[in-house]
Design a protein around this motif. Structure first.
Motif, short mmCIF file in Angstrom:
data_model
loop_
_atom_site.label_atom_id
_atom_site.label_comp_id
_atom_site.label_asym_id
_atom_site.label_seq_id
_atom_site.Cartn_x
_atom_site.Cartn_y
_atom_site.Cartn_z
N ALA A 26 -4.30 26.45 2.53
CA ALA A 26 -3.06 25.60 1.92
C ALA A 26 -3.03 24.05 2.81
N LEU A 27 -3.24 24.20 4.04
CA LEU A 27 -3.11 22.95 4.66
C LEU A 27 -4.29 21.50 4.06
N ARG A 28 -5.25 22.50 3.96
CA ARG A 28 -6.29 21.47 3.48
C ARG A 28 -6.07 20.97 2.29
N ARG A 29 -5.47 21.82 1.21
CA ARG A 29 -4.99 21.25 0.09
C ARG A 29 -3.84 20.37 -0.17
N LEU A 30 -2.94 20.87 0.94
CA LEU A 30 -1.86 19.68 1.14
C LEU A 30 -2.66 18.38 1.68
N ARG A 31 -3.72 18.28 2.78
CA ARG A 31 -4.24 16.94 2.90
C ARG A 31 -4.79 16.33 2.03
N ALA A 32 -5.64 17.01 1.04
CA ALA A 32 -6.18 16.27 -0.35
C ALA A 32 -5.03 15.84 -1.17
N VAL A 33 -3.97 16.66 -1.54
CA VAL A 33 -3.07 16.20 -2.35
C VAL A 33 -2.17 14.90 -1.85
N GLU A 34 -1.96 15.13 -0.42
CA GLU A 34 -1.06 13.94 0.30
C GLU A 34 -1.97 12.77 0.14
N GLY A 35 -3.59 12.87 0.27
CA GLY A 35 -4.36 11.63 0.39
C GLY A 35 -4.30 11.04 -1.39
N GLU A 36 -4.34 12.04 -2.28
CA GLU A 36 -4.20 11.48 -3.60
C GLU A 36 -3.09 10.88 -4.17
N ARG A 37 -2.09 11.19 -3.50
CA ARG A 37 -0.51 10.57 -3.72
C ARG A 37 -0.46 9.40 -3.05
N SER A 38 -1.24 9.44 -1.78
CA SER A 38 -1.37 7.98 -1.09
C SER A 38 -2.14 7.14 -1.76
N ARG A 39 -3.19 7.34 -2.44
CA ARG A 39 -4.10 6.64 -3.08
C ARG A 39 -3.33 6.02 -4.22
N ARG A 40 -2.67 6.87 -5.17
CA ARG A 40 -2.02 6.73 -6.37
C ARG A 40 -0.87 5.59 -6.29
N SER A 41 0.01 5.78 -4.98
CA SER A 41 0.95 5.04 -4.75
C SER A 41 0.48 3.62 -4.35
N SER A 42 -0.80 3.59 -3.67
CA SER A 42 -1.37 2.12 -3.35
C SER A 42 -1.40 1.26 -4.80
N TYR A 43 -2.32 2.32 -5.76
CA TYR A 43 -2.79 1.62 -6.89
C TYR A 43 -1.42 1.44 -7.82
N GLU A 44 -0.28 2.02 -7.70
CA GLU A 44 0.81 1.66 -8.48
C GLU A 44 1.50 0.38 -8.05
N HIS A 45 1.52 0.30 -6.66
CA HIS A 45 1.95 -0.65 -6.13
C HIS A 45 1.18 -1.96 -6.41
N PHE A 46 0.13 -2.01 -6.34
CA PHE A 46 -0.84 -3.21 -6.83
C PHE A 46 -0.32 -3.53 -8.31
N LEU A 47 -0.65 -2.47 -8.97
CA LEU A 47 -0.58 -2.77 -10.61
C LEU A 47 0.58 -3.42 -10.60
N ARG A 48 1.82 -3.13 -10.19
CA ARG A 48 3.22 -3.56 -10.32
C ARG A 48 3.17 -5.39 -9.95
N GLN A 49 2.16 -5.43 -9.12
CA GLN A 49 2.42 -6.83 -8.68
C GLN A 49 1.43 -7.80 -9.77
#
Length: 370
Positions: free
Chosen positions: A168-191
């Motif tokens: 479960a912790l490994r899955r959370l680590r992967a999900v949080e990494g994906e969320r972080s990447r998505r947040s970075s992409y969205e922040h960039f695309l909004r600019q």
């Protein structure tokens, strides 16, 4: 029979549901709640904590649960002061108890009293979870004197619980990494000064930057007889079918790309590209939608070069729109009409653009955006 294998009979389904809850958790809170329910079903305890974000063998965050505390204000310590030295001497250890620590390190008893002069527990059981060579999280289960002895069945339960929580912790680590990447992409695309959005096969918006949201609303409001909706872009008729049929792109010469004009608003068009599919549980397509505006009659929609995009990023969204219209040949009064603003406002914004880009004329602005 193994502790985590559901028994046959009436109790099998509820316990299996607890296991499924842990195996399907996708955030820290649901993982913590699933752990608590599983532990409560098999292991009596006084309090329980999940400690994480561990730096130098000290957690910086935790979730706590206390069963019938003597003091209603009691909160377990978010600390590995007692077990930190033991973890350092036993890297990768998965399960250990307070008794094991004291048998090897008598000073642990003093550290215990320094941490809690009147502790509400007599024994603890720790499950440690490691990321490479450092502890990532520790699950602490504390027990009063009448529950100090860990039975063979309880020990077997904990040994099988450990890999489930670790997964479960490994899955959370992967999900949080994906969320972080998505947040970075969205922040960039909004600019980025592009009107870009992503939609699924049903036309539902997956993401849209600010510019795209405005043009999407304009597109939808301009459809005759449609409900005013700024939140959903519907693929033009037959576009999805063209992609599904595997036909080449139309109008722009790019394979896998389709461009369609708005059926009612002159000059507004949309370019749709199909996203690459990936092999997974779901194979439904998604699309990249770019809105294009053609303010000059008879002029083909223009797409900005990479150099022009870098220039436009230095401007506000409103200034970008004015600059793009200048680059397409419109004079100030036409820009004012197109944007439904006063000519004075357009002139003020144009002067602001000149200052930000360190230029002095429309000619220089057109050159910068060419």
């Amino acid at each position: 029979m193994s502790a985590l294998i559901p028994q046959r009979g009436a109790s099998a389904d509820p316990y299996r549901a607890l296991v499924v809850d842990l195996q399907s958790s996708l955030d820290l809170e649901s993982t913590w709640k699933a752990c608590l329910k599983l532990i409560a079903s098999k292991l009596p305890h006084r309090s329980c904590s999940l400690m994480f974000n561990i730096v130098n063998y000290e957690p910086t965050d935790a979730r706590h649960h206390v069963v019938l505390p003597r003091n209603p204000d009691y909160v377990p310590a978010t600390s590995l002061t007692i077990s930190g030295p033991y973890l350092a001497r036993h890297p990768q250890i998965k399960l250990y108890t307070y008794s094991q620590i004291v048998s090897e390190d008598p000073d642990a008893h003093r550290r215990r009293l320094d941490q809690e002069p009147d502790p509400e527990w007599n024994e603890f059981i720790h499950l440690a979870f490691w990321h490479d060579s450092r502890p990532e999280a520790v699950l602490s289960i504390r027990r009063p004197p009448d529950q100090s002895q860990v039975t063979a069945e309880e020990h077997a339960f904990l040994e099988q619980l450990h890999p489930m929580i670790e997964a479960a912790l490994r899955r959370l680590r992967a999900v949080e990494g994906e969320r972080s990447r998505r947040s970075s992409y969205e922040h960039f695309l909004r600019q980025v000064p592009l009107t870009v959005m992503f939609v699924n096969a049903a036309g539902e918006s997956l993401f849209a930057n600010n510019e795209a949201e405005k043009q999407c609303g304009r597109w939808n409001r301009g459809l005759r007889g449609s409900v005013d909706s700024d939140a959903c872009f519907r693929l033009p008729e037959a576009v999805g079918a063209m992609f599904e049929a595997g036909k080449p792109g139309a109008n722009d010469g790019q394979p896998g790309s389709v461009r369609r004009p708005h059926p009612a608003l002159t000059g507004l068009s949309v370019k749709i590209d199909r996203n690459w599919q990936f092999s997974g549980l779901q194979m439904s397509p998604s699309y990249v939608v770019t809105f294009l505006d053609e303010p000059v009659a008879g002029e083909a929609p223009q797409e900005s070069s990479q150099a022009a995009l870098l220039v436009l990023q230095r401007l506000t969204p409103t200034e970008r729109r004015v600059a793009q219209l200048v680059a397409r040949g419109l004079r100030n009064h036409k820009i004012a009409e197109h944007l439904s603003r006063s000519r004075r406002t357009v002139e003020f914004q144009l002067n602001s653009i000149y200052r930000k880009l360190d230029i002095r004329s429309r000619t220089e602005l057109v050159r910068a955006l060419s």
